[in-house]
Design a protein around this motif. Structure first.
Motif, PDB file in Angstrom:
ATOM      1  N   TYR A  86       5.114   0.246  -0.013  1.00  0.00           N
ATOM      2  CA  TYR A  86       5.022  -0.585  -1.200  1.00  0.00           C
ATOM      3  C   TYR A  86       5.978  -1.760  -1.103  1.00  0.00           C
ATOM      4  CZ  TYR A  86       2.129   2.725  -3.745  1.00  0.00           C
ATOM      5  OH  TYR A  86       1.103   3.516  -4.156  1.00  0.00           O
ATOM      6  N   ARG A 111      -8.693  -0.293   2.135  1.00  0.00           N
ATOM      7  CA  ARG A 111      -7.859  -0.157   3.318  1.00  0.00           C
ATOM      8  C   ARG A 111      -8.323   1.041   4.141  1.00  0.00           C
ATOM      9  NH1 ARG A 111      -3.059  -3.106   3.474  1.00  0.00           N
ATOM     10  NH2 ARG A 111      -2.569  -4.165   1.536  1.00  0.00           N
ATOM     11  N   PHE A 152      -3.866   1.760   7.342  1.00  0.00           N
ATOM     12  CA  PHE A 152      -3.693   0.947   6.132  1.00  0.00           C
ATOM     13  C   PHE A 152      -4.023  -0.539   6.326  1.00  0.00           C
ATOM     14  CE2 PHE A 152      -0.943   4.609   5.559  1.00  0.00           C
ATOM     15  CZ  PHE A 152      -1.393   5.079   4.341  1.00  0.00           C
ATOM     16  N   ASP A 180      -8.116  -0.113  -3.609  1.00  0.00           N
ATOM     17  CA  ASP A 180      -7.943  -1.105  -2.551  1.00  0.00           C
ATOM     18  C   ASP A 180      -9.000  -0.824  -1.488  1.00  0.00           C
ATOM     19  OD1 ASP A 180      -6.932  -3.270  -1.236  1.00  0.00           O
ATOM     20  OD2 ASP A 180      -4.857  -2.619  -1.355  1.00  0.00           O
ATOM     21  N   VAL A 240      -5.317   7.971   0.725  1.00  0.00           N
ATOM     22  CA  VAL A 240      -4.067   8.068   1.481  1.00  0.00           C
ATOM     23  C   VAL A 240      -3.669   9.542   1.586  1.00  0.00           C
ATOM     24  CG1 VAL A 240      -2.687   7.604  -0.597  1.00  0.00           C
ATOM     25  CG2 VAL A 240      -1.664   7.332   1.651  1.00  0.00           C
ATOM     26  N   HIS A 280       0.848  -1.192   0.000  1.00  0.00           N
ATOM     27  CA  HIS A 280       0.000   0.000   0.000  1.00  0.00           C
ATOM     28  C   HIS A 280       0.887   1.247   0.000  1.00  0.00           C
ATOM     29  CE1 HIS A 280       0.952   0.241   4.279  1.00  0.00           C
ATOM     30  NE2 HIS A 280       0.657  -1.060   4.349  1.00  0.00           N
ATOM     31  N   SER A 335      -9.466   3.594  -1.962  1.00  0.00           N
ATOM     32  CA  SER A 335      -9.036   3.978  -0.623  1.00  0.00           C
ATOM     33  C   SER A 335      -8.325   5.326  -0.713  1.00  0.00           C
ATOM     34  CB  SER A 335      -8.086   2.933  -0.054  1.00  0.00           C
ATOM     35  OG  SER A 335      -8.781   1.741   0.158  1.00  0.00           O
ATOM     36  N   TYR A 384      -6.367   5.313  -4.223  1.00  0.00           N
ATOM     37  CA  TYR A 384      -5.825   4.128  -4.895  1.00  0.00           C
ATOM     38  C   TYR A 384      -6.828   2.990  -4.768  1.00  0.00           C
ATOM     39  CZ  TYR A 384      -4.522   2.758  -0.145  1.00  0.00           C
ATOM     40  OH  TYR A 384      -4.557   2.447   1.178  1.00  0.00           O
TER      41      TYR A 384
END
Lengths: 714, 714
Positions: A410, A641, A646, A639, A613, A406, A611, A637
């Motif tokens: 990464y 989360r 995360f 996902d 961030v 994530h 999601s 992004y």
């Protein structure tokens, strides 16, 4: 009418005149067996035309209860005896060919039959005609004829699959613009996505992928799920009907109860009546060694495909740090293209390596019977080729973009380079692109190469041949054959392998590319003629081999059918967005908690699937080329989360559980359907069974008439 | 030595003297075919001893290339012809038996062989000896011999499985007291659990189930997972080795290449040389009808097992509202016992119904061949029996306690009665109890019934026989046979069905009950002798049927192998607590976020696996008999739900995903292992293949010697 002229030769051996003495030793051994020989010297070559003695063929005919000895039988018997003959120096033909004492050995084409076959079958303008399989069998033997029968049947069965595929594609096309999901993506010009790579990727608007989202939706909708189930069923029915088709043809050829072992024994006896039969052998130790080496090979294939992934990541980074600006800007595209080239090279090299290893493994097994050797080689070669061609597809389908970590942390190769992300419009797109490239490019290219290479050689040799023209009858015919392309026992095998690999592509990832059956159909219509022309006109005559089934290929095809069920289930469950959408619809979307009927249940899906961030968690590198988005505080992004720590959300796990539940359900339902279909369609048509029964009955009645001292009246 | 005395009879027909005229019509038809007949009247019965003409057997011998005609062949040919004979009134023996014209028809026991077989095999004291299969074959025919061969092999193969099962059990026993999970349960005397049923259940302490938790842990630990995989592998290897064992025996019996169809044709010709063979028939319409009716039956079976569930729920409620106090207090236990009785009755009734329906379905299919009929009947009967016996086990394994809702909103039948909950110590316990009952009780009971019923009948008849004693030689023997128990064509089938059902129990839910193979082993050691004694001494002689394989049962066993993989995967994944424990260990427990090595990773698992519900959400009924726990404000229940809104937590979904992932992984790994094992062990031993090859070779050489006008020398 098919009996050849009594003085014609069955087979021709060619060698350089300088080896004449060594050649004579072998020729003498043939004379001793009763072969009649015609020797002609022509420039620096020595041609030996040989013809099997009639007594040999009479013995074969008697032991096999054949009514007539056909030309194809003469050639086959001659070929068998020729390869079994050992001369006074204990050398076989294969040894002499390897030592270059003989240059080559081949059976002769028969001009009239060749022309007849060309007229009826082996030309491009016969495309729309059905194949005259009996003619093919009479000329190229049962083995080649069964290949063409299978290929024809496969092509025929592709018609419904291609049609359904096109309908599914059109269904996708009909909702091209109308899907609310696409509308959401295209209008999301305030949704700022995180960069997809480390060094030179910048932030991007989700709405930039509007066009791609439309294309992806073509191949990632409910139609695909239906099509995947349909193709799993299709593969089963294809095989079931093929078994019937084969049985019918074998019955028509009077080979339904033919016994390969007995045939081999008869040939052995024909060659040498004093022979003792070879024994079956089996060693668990060599099985273990083979199993171990096959596992090593598979690990190598997987390693190679991972190497390719690392190569692309590495190439992207290196290229994007280059000095030359056009290269730097298109680093990603260039890296993908470089990757494709390296992949192609790997495949080409590995194909040769695979053949070599498979032959080596077969030698370890030491099967004394050709049939078993062929089986074993086929399975190994197919397994190796399958992994060579499919391992990177498996990576794209099930791992690409799923093991990337994530934004805060990464997953990185050597703690430096981020793994590739999925295409901005979803992971299914990557798989689709790969499939489209392979189906369109690889097939077209390889067909052209496959056809052009013998064609050019033939044309080139044809010039040589015409330069030596004004010869007498027999040697003219021999030279014409001599200047054609060489064939080996592998010829039909290679064609089969190519087609079975194509069958794998058509069934295994069909969920990602519903047009695959259609492209395969188009390809096969040409493939039949291409192979026909090659075998009839461009190459020397095949030794007509006798068989009544396609052998181990049937099991291979059944294995592919099982794999197809598993892979299509996984593609829909894991790769596509089908399950997340379903879960959203029934558990998280506006319909989950309201009974209103006028709302679209998918509203908000795209937003929900992203999601968030905060930029402070991102790698500072990314913020460098952040010129377009000045006041950005967070990016999005794909996902599920939590924004704080995360960790994966409950929705992620729910989707995850649903994905696996779907795969389980899909597989078991497909297995049950396959099972019912296999039960429903009998393997052998009743007509064939009854013909066989009547045949047995007639034989018994005949024997009964010959019974000595029968007391009861008939 | 096995040739019977030339004047002895092969077969005896018995009928009441009042039907003598009708009997004579049929007897006349037999005389016309050349049978020799001996008529004896005895009280009100008429006995006809018949013996097949030698010419008939000579024809059979000639057409089959047999060297000797054994007694078993005489009886088989006689039986075939007897059943095919049509008298002048167009009636067959079956019609006459149905009309009571003949009472019965049977082949005769041979006293000496019978005694020999009893001495060597058919007595309890021969338990420890291996079976003299060749003797069995000579006396009872290949079909019965193959059943005993298979049963012996199965018993033999059960030894390693039983041993591993015991080791797994002992492994569980070793950690009986030491597991931290058990400690947690036993010390949880402050953990107050919610009532398990609506009306009369009260709150309970978790520590009350301390003892049960220990027992459950015996069968729900890592050893079970290993054992389930082991048994999936065992089932594959069992079948692979059986195929080899069978091939070796068939080769030894000189039946390796024997053709059932040809045998049938020969028998037809022997019966009537002018016969036309029957034709194979197949109708897709009747297949569809059969498929539909089978589906209906399966729905009925599922309905019955659901009905049983409802019955238990209903009975519990009714009983607990009864006036009689002892009944009221033990309502639950009485309901379970009532349920068991009803279940047993259902099974008994359904077994009869199943046989009737299976025969009816076979009639619809109208297969003209006995072989096909038998196949079709076997598959149907097995399917029906399987569902009858297993559907309630499936409910217990995968549904019981999982569809019950939550304390605020229990799922209720007819909005009134709560579904049954799992046993307080976990759902695996219910499955284990069910398995133990079936394996121990059902097997023991059914074996006793199976043996006692013919034994009692025999003893009873024996009295009748002895009362008629002082007779002359032949009629004495006939009477002795007449007073034995009747056998039918189904005899061997019934034994096979019983054993295959046992095999299903042993493999399909073995994960829940590792002692199953051991119990099966013990049972089978006795079962062999029981069946042997029954067939040799208590029943009339079987018509010795010829075959070289166990037919469709092999496919049934393969199907069970596949089901075993699926079910064991599901039992470990879904029923057992293996996955929740793993997930806790690596994701939620103390080890998940700490690297300390001295802590037990499972600490807190029991607490973590319980959800909390505030008493205000509970049904007020429960609070009535809440005398023991006065200041209770909340209670606990097994589930992963939020305390506020009863939604499933992220942990639930994570476990759910892990469960499905495990099942997927288990199935695919097991399939790959099965596949490799099947490849590794060749189906036919090389020795058998070589014997067959040499046999073919010798035949060809013999024919070659007889070839007319052979020109080349041998």
């Amino acid at each position: 009418g098919l009996q050849p002229h009594p003085n014609e030769c069955d087979y021709v051996l060619v060698g350089n005149t300088k080896w004449k003495k060594q050649q004579q030793t072998f020729i003498e051994a043939l004379r001793e067996k009763g072969f009649s020989l015609t020797e002609i010297e022509e420039s620096d070559k020595c041609f030996y035309g040989i013809r099997a003695p009639d007594s040999m063929l009479d013995t074969y005919q008697y032991l096999m209860n054949d009514e007539i000895i056909f030309e194809r039988t003469r050639i086959r018997v001659t070929d068998f005896v020729l390869n079994k003959t050992i001369d006074s120096k204990k050398e076989r033909l294969t040894d002499l060919l390897r030592k270059n004492v003989f240059e080559t050995a081949f059976p002769l084409h028969q001009k009239t039959q060749q022309d007849h076959l060309t007229e009826k079958w082996a030309r491009w303008t016969a495309l729309y005609k059905s194949q005259p399989i009996d003619l093919v069998k009479n000329y190229l033997g049962e083995k080649a004829a069964l290949y063409f029968l299978w290929l024809g049947w496969y092509t025929y069965m592709l018609i419904p699959a291609a049609m359904v595929g096109i309908v599914v594609f059109l269904y996708g096309l009909a909702f091209f613009d109308k899907s609310p999901l696409i509308k959401e993506v295209c209008e999301a010009n305030t949704t700022i996505m995180c960069p997809l790579c480390d060094t030179h990727c910048s932030f991007w608007k989700l709405s930039d992928t509007c066009m791609y989202a439309k294309v992806t939706n073509l191949f990632d909708n409910e139609g695909t799920v239906f099509f995947a189930i349909f193709m799993a069923l299709w593969a089963t029915i294809f095989l079931e009907l093929w078994k019937r088709h084969r049985a019918r043809e074998a019955c028509h050829w009077k080979l339904y109860n033919w016994d390969k072992e007995e045939e081999d024994l008869v040939l052995e006896i024909v060659n040498n009546p004093q022979v003792m039969p070879e024994k079956f052998q089996h060693s668990y130790i060599s099985s273990i060694i083979v199993m171990f080496l096959v596992s090593v090979m598979i690990v190598i294939f997987i390693g190679l495909s991972l190497g390719l992934v690392v190569f692309r990541v590495f190439a992207t980074v290196v290229l994007s740090e280059s000095e030359w600006k056009p290269l730097k800007e298109n680093a990603n595209t260039v890296a993908v293209m470089l990757g494709a080239v390296v992949h192609y090279l790997t495949i080409t090299i590995m194909t040769k390596v695979n053949r070599w290893v498979a032959i080596f493994l077969c030698k370890i097994e030491r099967n004394p019977f050709f049939e078993d050797k062929e089986c074993s080689f086929t399975v190994k070669m197919f397994t190796f080729q399958f992994f060579t061609l499919f391992s990177s597809l498996f990576y794209v389908a099930f791992f690409l973009g799923r093991i990337n970590g994530h934004p805060k942390e990464y997953v990185k190769i050597a703690q430096q380079w981020r793994l590739e992300e999925c295409h901005p419009s979803g992971c299914m797109t990557d798989l689709f692109i790969q499939m489209a490239i392979i189906m369109i490019l690889k097939q077209t290219l390889s067909n052209i190469v496959e056809f052009l290479s013998p064609w050019v050689k033939m044309k080139f040799n044809s010039i040589k041949y015409h330069s030596e023209k004004n010869k007498d009858g027999e040697i003219d015919n021999w030279l014409r054959n001599y200047y054609l392309n060489n064939v080996s026992y592998f010829s039909v095998f290679n064609e089969f392998l190519e087609m079975v690999i194509q069958y794998s592509f058509t069934t295994i990832f069909v969920a990602a590319f519903p047009l695959a059956p259609f492209l395969a159909l188009i390809n096969n219509i040409f493939e039949i003629r291409l192979d026909a022309i090659k075998m009839t006109r461009l190459e020397r005559r095949l030794v007509p081999l006798k068989t009544n089934n396609i052998g181990i290929w049937l099991q291979v095809l059944e294995g592919i059918g099982v794999l197809a069920v598993i892979c299509n289930g996984l593609v829909i469950g894991i790769t596509s967005d089908f399950i997340p959408r379903l879960v959203y619809k029934y558990r998280f979307g506006p319909c989950a908690y309201s009974n209103a009927t006028d709302i679209d249940c998918m509203v908000g899906y795209v937003e929900n699937s992203l999601s968030t961030v905060n930029l402070e968690h991102l790698n500072p590198k990314h913020l460098q080329n952040n010129s377009d988005f000045v006041n950005l505080t967070y990016c999005r992004y794909r996902d599920y989360r939590s924004e704080e720590d995360f960790t994966l959300t409950a929705q992620f796990w729910e989707i995850f559980a649903a994905r696996f539940a779907f795969v389980l359900l899909f597989e078991h339902v497909a297995v049950v359907i396959k099972f019912i279909a296999a039960w429903f369609v009998p393997d052998v048509p009743m007509q064939v069974k009854n013909i066989d029964l009547n045949h047995k009955f007639a034989n018994l009645k005949k024997r009964l008439c010959m019974m000595p001292h029968r007391t009861t009246s008939l």
